[in-house]
Design an enzyme around this catalytic site. Structure first.
Site, PDB file in Angstrom:
ATOM      1  N   GLY A  88      10.680   8.877  -4.914  1.00 55.50           N
ATOM      2  CA  GLY A  88      10.233   7.514  -5.174  1.00 55.50           C
ATOM      3  C   GLY A  88       9.386   7.031  -4.013  1.00 55.50           C
ATOM      4  O   GLY A  88       9.902   6.777  -2.926  1.00 55.50           O
ATOM      5  N   SER A 104       7.325   4.193  -2.390  1.00 56.21           N
ATOM      6  CA  SER A 104       7.217   2.739  -2.503  1.00 56.21           C
ATOM      7  C   SER A 104       6.023   2.161  -1.761  1.00 56.21           C
ATOM      8  O   SER A 104       5.705   0.990  -1.920  1.00 56.21           O
ATOM      9  CB  SER A 104       8.494   2.099  -1.958  1.00 56.21           C
ATOM     10  N   VAL A 118       7.264   3.097   4.964  1.00 56.35           N
ATOM     11  CA  VAL A 118       7.367   4.204   5.907  1.00 56.35           C
ATOM     12  C   VAL A 118       8.523   5.144   5.558  1.00 56.35           C
ATOM     13  O   VAL A 118       8.413   6.368   5.746  1.00 56.35           O
ATOM     14  CB  VAL A 118       7.515   3.668   7.357  1.00 56.35           C
ATOM     15  N   SER A 132       9.946   6.035   2.573  1.00 54.57           N
ATOM     16  CA  SER A 132       9.668   6.976   1.484  1.00 54.57           C
ATOM     17  C   SER A 132       8.541   7.930   1.862  1.00 54.57           C
ATOM     18  O   SER A 132       8.528   9.089   1.437  1.00 54.57           O
ATOM     19  CB  SER A 132       9.333   6.227   0.196  1.00 54.57           C
ATOM     20  N   MET A 158       7.109   2.977  -8.895  1.00 52.76           N
ATOM     21  CA  MET A 158       7.581   2.081  -9.952  1.00 52.76           C
ATOM     22  C   MET A 158       6.820   0.763  -9.919  1.00 52.76           C
ATOM     23  O   MET A 158       6.772   0.095  -8.880  1.00 52.76           O
ATOM     24  CB  MET A 158       9.074   1.785  -9.776  1.00 52.76           C
ATOM     25  N   CYS A 161      19.215  -3.234  -9.632  1.00 50.48           N
ATOM     26  CA  CYS A 161      17.972  -2.466  -9.727  1.00 50.48           C
ATOM     27  C   CYS A 161      18.224  -0.988  -9.463  1.00 50.48           C
ATOM     28  O   CYS A 161      17.706  -0.123 -10.172  1.00 50.48           O
ATOM     29  CB  CYS A 161      16.944  -3.025  -8.747  1.00 50.48           C
ATOM     30  N   CYS A 181      13.989  -7.098  -4.563  1.00 51.36           N
ATOM     31  CA  CYS A 181      13.584  -5.746  -4.924  1.00 51.36           C
ATOM     32  C   CYS A 181      12.390  -5.750  -5.874  1.00 51.36           C
ATOM     33  O   CYS A 181      12.468  -6.286  -6.979  1.00 51.36           O
ATOM     34  CB  CYS A 181      14.783  -5.048  -5.567  1.00 51.36           C
TER      35      CYS A 181
END
EC number: 2.8.1.13
Length: 367
Positions: A11, A13, A16, A18, A37, A114, A211
């Site tokens: 995932g 995002s 830093v 991920s 996402m 989430c 989120c």
């Protein structure tokens, strides 16, 4: 976690954590695929009030910039990036339930829902549909210990960045084939790795907003979805009216800012809410905020030891030092928690997360 699998989805995002996770995975697996996402659309979701900043692309919401950063990271690593639209699912499974909880006078935690329904639910399922034999990774600071072929969520090396609180309501079967590359790294090390690779995200600040929505002035943001309903603010002990508020759903237990009580000599805190009468009760006595016993409902068991421990560690909010407590099982998914020392500002609708003394997460329940 075994590295027999050839493919891992990460995932991405745009942050830093991920990014560095993807870099570490690239060194271990034949194929790394990034998934981004998209969970929020300001216009579609009537998100107009409460923005902290306005820029040329998306006012307040960082989704556009985050995707651009994720693309840069993916390109620098030479990996594929898939953008998955989950806006409707996020709205129905996370955001609307959050609004309904506020209407009931609760203080919900959308990030926890989430992770369960979106990130480790729909997104994980999406990746498995592409490659059923793949692994799934995120940049969370958490650890998976495999014991008797069961994945057990545990506290990571960087206890200051520990994110297991947000993961404890994920179903235990959802952690199958999940890896957390940052489990044994400190945040400072992660940032240094990013700097060594000349990534812009190396010094990007940690996200603190809702989120996938971004930074907001929270009470103003909620006014996009909840009406202003004037009510009385009363002293908890004397029950005398001292001011008025915009609606009890805009306030939480322990809150001291935004109460418009400037004329009072002592600082006051929200100690109770009455959703029926729309009354907010405040006190200057912090003792009113202390509790020694709480009930946890709808408990999600991640680990069920053969014998329940006599003592557990409990968090009632993220970044809180775990508190020692005794555990009493009232039913399969309802627990009574008695703390060794009183805890402050317990808010109904939040989660209590339990750990063994050796830092294995037992699970989470609704306060």
């Amino acid at each position: 976690m075994s590295i027999i699998a050839k493919t891992v989805f990460i995932g991405l995002s745009g942050g830093v954590d991920s990014a560095v996770s993807a870099l570490l995975l690239k060194k271990q697996y034949q194929e790394v695929i990034g998934v981004f996402m998209e969970c929020w659309d300001e216009t579609l979701n009537n998100d107009f009030y409460g923005h902290k900043k306005i820029n040329n692309n998306k006012s307040g919401c960082s989704s556009f910039q985050d995707f651009q950063q994720a693309k840069k990271i993916a390109n620098s690593l030479g990996i594929k990036l898939i953008k998955k639209n989950l806006i409707e699912a996020y709205w129905n499974k996370v955001f609307l339930p959050m609004i309904q909880s506020f209407k009931k006078g609760l203080t919900p935690n959308p990030d926890i829902w989430c992770n369960r329904f979106i990130k480790f639910g729909l997104l994980h399922d999406f990746c498995k549909q592409i490659n059923p034999n793949s692994l799934f990774a995120t940049g969370h600071y958490a650890k998976i210990n495999m014991i008797e072929n069961q994945p057990l969520l545990s506290i990571p090396k960087d206890t200051n960045k520990d994110q297991t609180y947000f993961l404890a309501n994920v179903k235990k079967e959802q952690f199958q084939n999940v890896i957390f590359p940052l489990a044994d790294l400190k945040k400072i090390t992660v940032r240094n790795i990013a700097r060594e690779n000349n990534w812009e995200v190396a010094d990007k600040k940690d996200s603190t907003g809702i989120c996938f929505i971004g930074e907001r002035h929270f009470s103003d943001f909620l006014k996009n979805y909840l009406p202003v309903k004037k009510g009385l603010i009363k002293d908890w002990k004397t029950k005398q009216t001292i001011s008025e508020h915009d609606g009890v759903w805009f306030y939480t237990i322990g809150q001291r800012s935004g109460l418009n009580l400037g004329g009072l000599k002592q600082r006051h805190f929200v100690v109770a809410k009455d959703i029926e009468t729309n009354e907010l009760f405040v006190s200057c006595d912090k003792e009113e905020l202390l509790k020694t016993t709480i009930l946890l409902d709808q408990f999600n068991w991640l680990y069920t030891p053969k014998q329940l421990p006599s003592q557990v560690l409990v968090r009632i909010r993220h970044a809180q030092k775990p508190e020692i407590a005794k555990l009493k099982l009232l039913s399969d998914n309802k627990l009574e928690i008695t703390f060794k020392n009183p805890v402050i500002s317990v808010a109904s609708g939040q989660f209590g997360v339990l750990y063994t003394l050796d830092q294995i997460c037992l699970g989470a329940g609704l306060i």
